[in-house]
Design a protein around this motif. Structure first.
Motif, PDB file in Angstrom:
ATOM      1  N   ARG A  90       0.539  -1.244  -0.061  1.00 34.10           N
ATOM      2  CA  ARG A  90      -0.047   0.009   0.520  1.00 34.10           C
ATOM      3  C   ARG A  90       0.434   1.545  -0.070  1.00 34.10           C
ATOM      4  O   ARG A  90       0.733   2.059  -0.935  1.00 34.10           O
ATOM      5  CB  ARG A  90      -1.268   0.449   1.202  1.00 34.10           C
ATOM      6  N   GLY A 116      -7.177  -9.078  -4.141  1.00 33.36           N
ATOM      7  CA  GLY A 116      -7.015  -8.343  -3.009  1.00 33.36           C
ATOM      8  C   GLY A 116      -6.772  -7.085  -2.800  1.00 33.36           C
ATOM      9  O   GLY A 116      -7.141  -5.518  -1.846  1.00 33.36           O
ATOM     10  N   PRO A 117      -5.238  -6.901  -2.237  1.00 34.59           N
ATOM     11  CA  PRO A 117      -4.690  -6.348  -2.338  1.00 34.59           C
ATOM     12  C   PRO A 117      -4.363  -4.836  -2.965  1.00 34.59           C
ATOM     13  O   PRO A 117      -4.648  -3.871  -2.826  1.00 34.59           O
ATOM     14  CB  PRO A 117      -2.813  -6.653  -2.315  1.00 34.59           C
ATOM     15  N   ARG A 119      -7.444  -4.482  -5.161  1.00 30.96           N
ATOM     16  CA  ARG A 119      -8.633  -3.705  -4.880  1.00 30.96           C
ATOM     17  C   ARG A 119      -8.475  -3.415  -3.383  1.00 30.96           C
ATOM     18  O   ARG A 119      -9.208  -2.010  -3.692  1.00 30.96           O
ATOM     19  CB  ARG A 119      -9.870  -4.305  -4.672  1.00 30.96           C
ATOM     20  N   SER A 120      -7.967  -3.476  -2.682  1.00 34.11           N
ATOM     21  CA  SER A 120      -7.941  -2.628  -1.472  1.00 34.11           C
ATOM     22  C   SER A 120      -7.825  -1.448  -1.601  1.00 34.11           C
ATOM     23  O   SER A 120      -7.207  -0.276  -0.293  1.00 34.11           O
ATOM     24  CB  SER A 120      -7.092  -3.223   0.076  1.00 34.11           C
ATOM     25  N   CYS A 121      -6.619  -1.191  -2.736  1.00 39.35           N
ATOM     26  CA  CYS A 121      -5.882   0.385  -3.194  1.00 39.35           C
ATOM     27  C   CYS A 121      -7.204   1.318  -4.849  1.00 39.35           C
ATOM     28  O   CYS A 121      -5.887   1.791  -4.638  1.00 39.35           O
ATOM     29  CB  CYS A 121      -4.597   0.522  -3.628  1.00 39.35           C
ATOM     30  N   ASP A 313      -6.903   6.018  -1.087  1.00 41.17           N
ATOM     31  CA  ASP A 313      -5.265   6.704  -1.200  1.00 41.17           C
ATOM     32  C   ASP A 313      -5.127   6.629  -2.704  1.00 41.17           C
ATOM     33  O   ASP A 313      -3.797   7.650  -2.736  1.00 41.17           O
ATOM     34  CB  ASP A 313      -5.312   4.963  -2.276  1.00 41.17           C
TER      35      ASP A 313
END
Length: 393
Positions: A90, A116-117, A119-121, A313
């Motif tokens: 991130r 997943g990582p 999408r989270s960003c 972000d």
């Protein structure tokens, strides 16, 4: 944690980190240890100066309905095994996005090993690059058209090949502009990995081409790989497919990366297609105002819609916006009052790329419509061509 561009002396450590993450060859290519134009390599370091992770910003351009849009396409993201789960990726991606915005980037794409990582960003899956195979014997052969000339190409033809690719790609969405891709290798005069270049011309003008690699063998395992095949007329596409059919006696399988609904796909027996490999790709805006203003839009579309956008972000994208589209142009303007429609940045990516309509985005929880408002007007954001990707990076 400190995130910054890597220095020359740190490139080998970054390569070693990537080698362990991706299981790549034990010896680096010279380019991995050399500063290169057209990309920025980032490293994340702990307080002791140890390299925890790396990422690369590829300074690409993408075609969007006739316009070049500056992109920050992401590659080579890797985190040391001992540092995973601690926010390294991130931190890398946030710095990459902020710096990319400063250099004028509008959008970003990447091929994930795990979604997943990303999408989270703020990235979201927008499509897939597909390698397909067909039995060569299933390809239709035809009598050569008298108005067309088919010949082998060489280094002198590469500028015309690049121009034809541009004519096919520029009106679509998401395809790379392929800056400097068509550079010849000194040994062959053709781009790296290409054994042959077959050209179709009409009245001295290039109307189609296939760039191909012969592969090995001539038994049932032999595969003829078509790295590129594009045509600007149906007749040229038929000629190219007939050329591929001519390999049926020695290569029973043809592998290619087709565009959706182009001149060549219209000549292929799609009922025989087998998907060999599928790589999903993800998209997100770097700067939403540029993402909207810099691309082309359909000239017959006109409208206006207000929405709120959340982007943790890339916080410069967050806020209340009014989208106005008219006559092939579009702009985003900030507005003072909170609208009824609220969009997550991943929902923005789905609409922008044409991967989903507003109702599907709402069902996915990426668009909220307050007070019973209709999400449908946000389809205006997706009124361009459906995005595609055929180049892996």
């Amino acid at each position: 944690m400190q995130v910054r561009p890597l220095e020359v002396g740190e490139l080998e450590a970054a390569w070693q980190l990537g080698r362990l993450a991706f299981g790549s060859a034990p010896t680096p290519a010279p380019s991995a240890l050399t500063p290169l134009v057209g990309l920025t390599r980032y490293g994340a370091f702990d307080s002791a100066g140890r390299l925890l992770g790396k990422a690369v910003d590829l300074h690409h351009e993408q075609w969007w309905a006739g316009r070049r849009v500056t992109a920050a396409d992401v590659a080579g993201v890797a985190v040391a095994a001992e540092a995973r789960g601690r926010g390294v990726a991130r931190a890398l991606l946030r710095t990459l996005l902020a710096d990319a915005r400063e250099r004028g980037a509008a959008i970003s794409a990447l091929y994930p090993t795990v979604t997943g990582p990303y999408r989270s960003c703020g990235w979201e899956v927008a499509g897939a690059q597909r390698a397909v195979e067909l039995p060569t014997i299933a390809l239709p052969a035809h009598r050569p058209a008298p108005e067309l000339t088919v010949r082998a190409g060489g280094a002198a033809d590469l500028p015309a090949v690049a121009d034809l690719y541009e004519r096919v790609a520029r009106h679509r969405g998401g395809l790379l502009t392929r800056k400097d891709v068509y550079a010849p290798e000194p040994s062959t005069g053709l781009p790296n990995g290409i054994d042959g270049l077959t050209l179709v011309e009409q009245d001295g003008q290039l109307v189609g081409y296939a760039a191909w690699a012969r592969g090995r063998g001539y038994d049932r395992h032999a595969v003829f790989t078509v790295e590129d095949v594009f045509a600007t007329t149906a007749a040229a596409a038929r000629e190219l497919v007939g050329f591929l059919a001519g390999w049926r006696s020695v290569t029973p399988t043809v592998r290619l990366w087709p565009l959706a609904h182009d001149a060549v796909a219209a000549q292929l027996p799609l009922e025989h297609v087998r998907v060999r490999e599928e790589r999903i790709w993800m998209h997100r805006p770097v700067d939403v105002t540029r993402a909207v203003a810099d691309r082309g839009w359909r000239t017959g579309v006109r409208g206006r819609v207000d929405f709120a956008l959340t982007d943790a972000d890339a916080p410069w994208n967050s806020g209340f916006w009014r989208l106005e589209v008219d006559g092939g142009e579009a702009h985003l303007h900030r507005i003072p009052d909170e609208p009824a429609l609220s969009l997550d940045v991943r929902g923005f990516a789905l609409l922008y790329t044409g991967a989903a309509d507003a109702y599907a985005v709402a069902e996915a929880g990426l668009l909220r419509a307050g007070g019973g408002a209709d999400p449908g007007p946000l389809d205006l954001l997706g009124s361009g061509p459906r995005a595609e990707a055929i180049d892996y990076f």
